[in-house]
Design a protein around this motif. Sequence first.
Motif, mmCIF file in Angstrom:
data_model
loop_
_atom_site.group_PDB
_atom_site.id
_atom_site.type_symbol
_atom_site.label_atom_id
_atom_site.label_comp_id
_atom_site.label_asym_id
_atom_site.label_seq_id
_atom_site.Cartn_x
_atom_site.Cartn_y
_atom_site.Cartn_z
ATOM 1 N N TYR B 44 12.089 56.801 40.268
ATOM 2 C CA TYR B 44 12.044 56.912 38.808
ATOM 3 C C TYR B 44 12.872 55.823 38.141
ATOM 4 O O TYR B 44 12.700 55.540 36.961
ATOM 5 N N ASN B 45 13.785 55.229 38.911
ATOM 6 C CA ASN B 45 14.493 54.066 38.384
ATOM 7 C C ASN B 45 13.526 52.883 38.242
ATOM 8 O O ASN B 45 13.494 52.211 37.210
ATOM 9 N N PHE B 46 12.690 52.677 39.272
ATOM 10 C CA PHE B 46 11.737 51.560 39.237
ATOM 11 C C PHE B 46 10.525 51.869 38.354
ATOM 12 O O PHE B 46 9.978 50.986 37.700
ATOM 13 N N PHE B 47 10.106 53.109 38.378
ATOM 14 C CA PHE B 47 8.902 53.500 37.622
ATOM 15 C C PHE B 47 9.202 54.697 36.737
ATOM 16 O O PHE B 47 8.873 55.836 37.098
ATOM 17 N N PRO B 48 9.821 54.446 35.586
ATOM 18 C CA PRO B 48 10.211 55.560 34.705
ATOM 19 C C PRO B 48 9.010 56.409 34.315
ATOM 20 O O PRO B 48 9.147 57.597 34.012
ATOM 21 N N GLY B 49 7.828 55.815 34.327
ATOM 22 C CA GLY B 49 6.627 56.561 33.945
ATOM 23 C C GLY B 49 6.068 57.429 35.048
ATOM 24 O O GLY B 49 5.010 58.034 34.879
ATOM 25 N N GLY B 50 6.776 57.484 36.183
ATOM 26 C CA GLY B 50 6.347 58.370 37.247
ATOM 27 C C GLY B 50 5.097 57.902 37.964
ATOM 28 O O GLY B 50 4.820 56.695 38.045
ATOM 29 N N LYS B 51 4.343 58.842 38.468
ATOM 30 C CA LYS B 51 3.212 58.544 39.334
ATOM 31 C C LYS B 51 2.192 57.652 38.637
ATOM 32 O O LYS B 51 1.634 56.737 39.248
#
Lengths: 187, 187
Positions: B44-51
């Motif tokens: 979630y640090n790299f992809f705050p938008g999730g899946k």
Amino acid sequence: MSRKPVERGDLPPLLAEVFRKHGYEGASLALISEATGLGKGSLYNFFPGGKEEMAAAVLADVDAWFEGNVFAPLRDKADAETAISGMLDAVDAYFRSGRRICLVGAFALDDARSRFAERIRGYFASWVDALAAALARAGRKDAAALAEEAVSLIQGAIVLSRALGDTGTFDRTIRGLRKRLTARRQA
Amino acid sequence: MSRKPVERGDLPPLLAEVFRKHGYEGASLALISEATGLGKGSLYNFFPGGKEEMAAAVLADVDAWFEGNVFAPLRDKADAETAISGMLDAVDAYFRSGRRICLVGAFALDDARSRFAERIRGYFASWVDALAAALARAGRKDAAALAEEAVSLIQGAIVLSRALGDTGTFDRTIRGLRKRLTARRQA
DNA sequence: TCCAATTTGTACTAAACGGTACAAATTGGA
DNA sequence: TCCAATTTGTACCGTTTAGTACAAATTGGA
């Protein structure tokens, strides 16, 4: 006056639409319940094996439809040319110009494949073999290769039509196949 | 001595394999965490938008690979024949004789399509258009139709190869296309 | 060395998941 | 009409889901 009690046999088409729309994983019991109008009690009454049994029933239903309307005519019809043309008519109507996906093809791509590998394999093997038989009857020497290519092309056209949002792709594919598969003399 | 801190840029290929194997719905964060060796905190640090953001990054990564290795050469290479042959080499290597599926094609079939419709459309439109351009440069009059058919055929061959559990189907398709697309004179 | 920024693991939600239990309602044959 | 079998809805189970919170660890530049 006969009422309309829901029977197990009525369900596969409804279930099929849910699986088509959401895939095996995405087809939750909540969605299935909504689509069929049946509660969990009824669903597990008809399909004690749960979702997996529902999907198996759907695949069997699809398989049976193609066996009756596509594969058997290809194998048995005396006139190979009209059998092949009839296959294309049936396929065009069934997939609705690519707006409706091939559930078996979709399952082949996702991890539902591991659960239903043999059914999926059988469906496509039957299709290719039946078409090859018809092509051979029509005097084509490249029957097996041509049949394999035709089925691939139909599956790919569904993918491409949906991806592009253009039913024209599917329609052109069917038209092209009609020419190529019913040519009087072989390529 | 430079260690190997995980960077966001390293992740898309790993994520891609998870989405390929399990589909969008089936790719749970638990599976993603296992495949990347990263905890939720990092993901979630790299992809705050999730899946959804992860899948978008994967699609962008795939798109970029094809743009660089397939689409651009088809559009720009002076020698259209070798560009087309190069496309078939790249595609054959990428999809590993049909053992590896086309993530974009798979997303086009399932309901990930609604989330990524434009990306999916763009990928296939670029492919068909680039191939059509190369075919036109090679002097084919039926370039657009032939390009559409070739891409359909590749996608369908992936479906069929996996369904039949036979890489031969994919290999034959590539060989057939090589003949058909690089024929000196048009059909 | 130090310190601020980044990266990471863990604990934690609230909701949805597939599936079960079971009593109530409904059914159709006798 | 009656009754056994089927069908149905609802409440519930434990698990898994995506996503959040946040303190601890790690990092790299000054």
